[in-house]
Structures are given as structure tokens and as C-alpha cells.
Motif scaffolding. Sequence first.
Motif, PDB file in Angstrom:
ATOM      1  N   MET A   1      22.289 -13.957  30.154  1.00  0.00           N
ATOM      2  CA  MET A   1      22.548 -14.290  28.791  1.00  0.00           C
ATOM      3  C   MET A   1      21.375 -13.675  28.106  1.00  0.00           C
ATOM      4  O   MET A   1      20.078 -14.234  28.452  1.00  0.00           O
ATOM      5  CB  MET A   1      22.607 -15.767  28.552  1.00  0.00           C
ATOM      6  N   ASN A   2      21.496 -12.991  27.082  1.00  0.00           N
ATOM      7  CA  ASN A   2      20.184 -12.531  26.360  1.00  0.00           C
ATOM      8  C   ASN A   2      19.841 -13.400  25.281  1.00  0.00           C
ATOM      9  O   ASN A   2      20.614 -13.700  24.245  1.00  0.00           O
ATOM     10  CB  ASN A   2      20.843 -10.907  25.497  1.00  0.00           C
ATOM     11  N   ILE A   3      18.779 -13.814  25.356  1.00  0.00           N
ATOM     12  CA  ILE A   3      18.124 -14.718  24.394  1.00  0.00           C
ATOM     13  C   ILE A   3      16.718 -13.991  24.188  1.00  0.00           C
ATOM     14  O   ILE A   3      15.913 -14.148  24.938  1.00  0.00           O
ATOM     15  CB  ILE A   3      17.788 -16.215  24.590  1.00  0.00           C
ATOM     16  N   PRO A   4      16.666 -13.076  23.057  1.00  0.00           N
ATOM     17  CA  PRO A   4      15.318 -12.408  22.985  1.00  0.00           C
ATOM     18  C   PRO A   4      14.090 -13.067  22.734  1.00  0.00           C
ATOM     19  O   PRO A   4      14.046 -14.341  22.251  1.00  0.00           O
ATOM     20  CB  PRO A   4      15.705 -11.587  21.489  1.00  0.00           C
ATOM     21  N   TRP A   5      13.119 -12.584  23.252  1.00  0.00           N
ATOM     22  CA  TRP A   5      11.776 -13.244  23.175  1.00  0.00           C
ATOM     23  C   TRP A   5      11.257 -13.833  21.767  1.00  0.00           C
ATOM     24  O   TRP A   5      10.760 -14.817  21.577  1.00  0.00           O
ATOM     25  CB  TRP A   5      10.810 -12.627  23.834  1.00  0.00           C
ATOM     26  N   THR A   6      11.653 -12.994  20.907  1.00  0.00           N
ATOM     27  CA  THR A   6      11.562 -13.108  19.584  1.00  0.00           C
ATOM     28  C   THR A   6      11.966 -14.346  18.861  1.00  0.00           C
ATOM     29  O   THR A   6      11.788 -14.813  17.953  1.00  0.00           O
ATOM     30  CB  THR A   6      11.899 -11.779  18.480  1.00  0.00           C
TER      31      THR A   6
ATOM     32  N   VAL B   1      27.798  -9.673  45.774  1.00  0.00           N
ATOM     33  CA  VAL B   1      27.817 -11.044  45.290  1.00  0.00           C
ATOM     34  C   VAL B   1      28.798 -11.253  44.150  1.00  0.00           C
ATOM     35  O   VAL B   1      28.315 -10.294  43.227  1.00  0.00           O
ATOM     36  CB  VAL B   1      26.364 -11.431  44.994  1.00  0.00           C
ATOM     37  N   ASP B   2      29.537 -12.174  44.089  1.00  0.00           N
ATOM     38  CA  ASP B   2      30.325 -12.252  42.848  1.00  0.00           C
ATOM     39  C   ASP B   2      29.751 -13.023  41.638  1.00  0.00           C
ATOM     40  O   ASP B   2      28.947 -14.176  42.024  1.00  0.00           O
ATOM     41  CB  ASP B   2      31.682 -12.847  43.122  1.00  0.00           C
ATOM     42  N   VAL B   3      29.504 -12.494  40.395  1.00  0.00           N
ATOM     43  CA  VAL B   3      28.893 -13.450  39.478  1.00  0.00           C
ATOM     44  C   VAL B   3      29.917 -13.293  38.088  1.00  0.00           C
ATOM     45  O   VAL B   3      30.808 -12.419  38.082  1.00  0.00           O
ATOM     46  CB  VAL B   3      27.659 -12.724  39.063  1.00  0.00           C
ATOM     47  N   THR B   4      29.668 -13.936  37.207  1.00  0.00           N
ATOM     48  CA  THR B   4      30.421 -14.087  35.899  1.00  0.00           C
ATOM     49  C   THR B   4      29.501 -13.419  34.738  1.00  0.00           C
ATOM     50  O   THR B   4      28.490 -13.883  34.343  1.00  0.00           O
ATOM     51  CB  THR B   4      30.894 -15.487  35.528  1.00  0.00           C
ATOM     52  N   HIS B   5      29.974 -12.466  34.071  1.00  0.00           N
ATOM     53  CA  HIS B   5      29.515 -11.982  33.067  1.00  0.00           C
ATOM     54  C   HIS B   5      30.660 -11.891  31.752  1.00  0.00           C
ATOM     55  O   HIS B   5      31.628 -10.977  31.786  1.00  0.00           O
ATOM     56  CB  HIS B   5      29.095 -10.569  33.058  1.00  0.00           C
ATOM     57  N   ASN B   6      30.133 -12.353  30.703  1.00  0.00           N
ATOM     58  CA  ASN B   6      31.330 -12.476  29.443  1.00  0.00           C
ATOM     59  C   ASN B   6      32.626 -12.841  29.946  1.00  0.00           C
ATOM     60  O   ASN B   6      33.696 -12.578  29.539  1.00  0.00           O
ATOM     61  CB  ASN B   6      31.215 -11.271  28.732  1.00  0.00           C
ATOM     62  N   GLY B   7      32.633 -13.996  30.835  1.00  0.00           N
ATOM     63  CA  GLY B   7      33.875 -14.420  31.071  1.00  0.00           C
ATOM     64  C   GLY B   7      34.876 -13.518  32.421  1.00  0.00           C
ATOM     65  O   GLY B   7      35.776 -13.922  32.562  1.00  0.00           O
TER      66      GLY B   7
END
Length: 221
Positions: free
Chosen positions: A121-126, A33-39
Motif C-alpha cells: 500500500m502506498n503511503i508516501p513518506w511525505t 506466491v499469491d498476494v492480493t493487490h487492489n482486491g
Amino acid sequence: MNIRTTLIAVPLLLIGTTAFAADNKIAPMIESVDVTHNGETVTVTRGHDGNATLPDIFQKTDRGCPPFCVQPIQAVPGVDTVGELEVLDYLHRIHQGDESIMVIDSRTPDWVMRGTIPGSMNIPWTKINTDTAGTFETPGEADTFVHILADEFGANQNPQTGAWTFEEAKTLVLFCNGIWCPQSTTNINTLVEYGYPVYKLKWYRGGMQDWASVGLTTVKP
């Protein structure tokens, strides 16, 4: 979903008395499966190493509870619990240009540095929860949450009343380390408390530990 299939017979690799197929698909009809990571395009596959094992960080079984308690099968009533194939479908839809979806790694950056799901995408729980109650003790922390809700998730806040509306908000797929990790469930509970529609929240309960256990591609920042 971009499906790649093998159209010719593939010989087996014989290692000792155990036979391993040279082809190791994600599912019977899904090779990659192709995905996009950091463009950049990243192709998610399964590993082909018959001797591969889990990373050391996921081999530990004795984790203290609290905080590392076994999570329920449903984070919040109405929030769908999803598996690897559903996550891959969401990631591929993002790759194809669907901006109404986000796959969120809720872990802190020290964990993300060890590997994450491509396309997340990293959005930390904190950033959403400063403690297990989901409260905000300083104006700066509250401002961060408002920024995430509005600029990242697409929610709208009435400037007069402060009330939030979520008609244009994105569908969020949240995960953390696995069934013993409370970070993504804590985020989901907080978002629901603020009015985020449950049908726009999805929870990948298995998280990074399950992702790694089935040999799916990971990336490091």
C-alpha cells in the motif's frame, strides 16, 4: 506460504554457451506466491528472460549524499531488517486474511507509477514526514498523520491527553527504493518517536532496487 513446485524434470534452454533452467524459482521450495493487490490476486514469480536487466531508473550508481546516503543495516535498534522471502511471507499472510499486517511503499507517487511490490500500500513518506526532522508545520499536515496512525495503522489516541497507545496497531513492513533511499528509514524513526513499538516495525532495506534485481513480479497502478 502458498508453495508451487515442479514435479517433473524440465529441460534446459541453451542460449549460446550458457544454460538457463526453464524453471526459475524464487527459492528451492518456492515457485510462486499469491498476494492480493487492489482486491485482485497477483501471483509473484521470478522472470524467465535470461537477457533481462534492471530498469533504467535503478541502473544509476552515482547519487548525491545527502539525501541519497547508504543506509545502515538496522534502521532503529529493535526494528527487524527483512529480505525478500520475509516480505513475501507477510504479503501472503495478508492475502490469506491477516489484517494485522501492512506492507507499505513509502515512496512518492511518481516513483510508485513506475512499479511497486504487489500487495503493498502506498503511503508516501511525505504524509508522515514533511521534512527530514519529521516535524509538521501546518495543522493540515498534523491531521493527516493522525488520520494515518488511527485509521490506517490502528493506533488509538486518548482524546483527553493526546497520548497514543499501540496495543491494536498493525505490524508495518516499510520499504522504499533501496539501500540509498532514506524515505522508509525516516518514517520508521518518526513512528518510533511517537511511541510505535519497535517489534511491530519491519524494514525491507533492499527495497524496489533489490526486488527488481532478482526478477520478482512488480505491478503498476
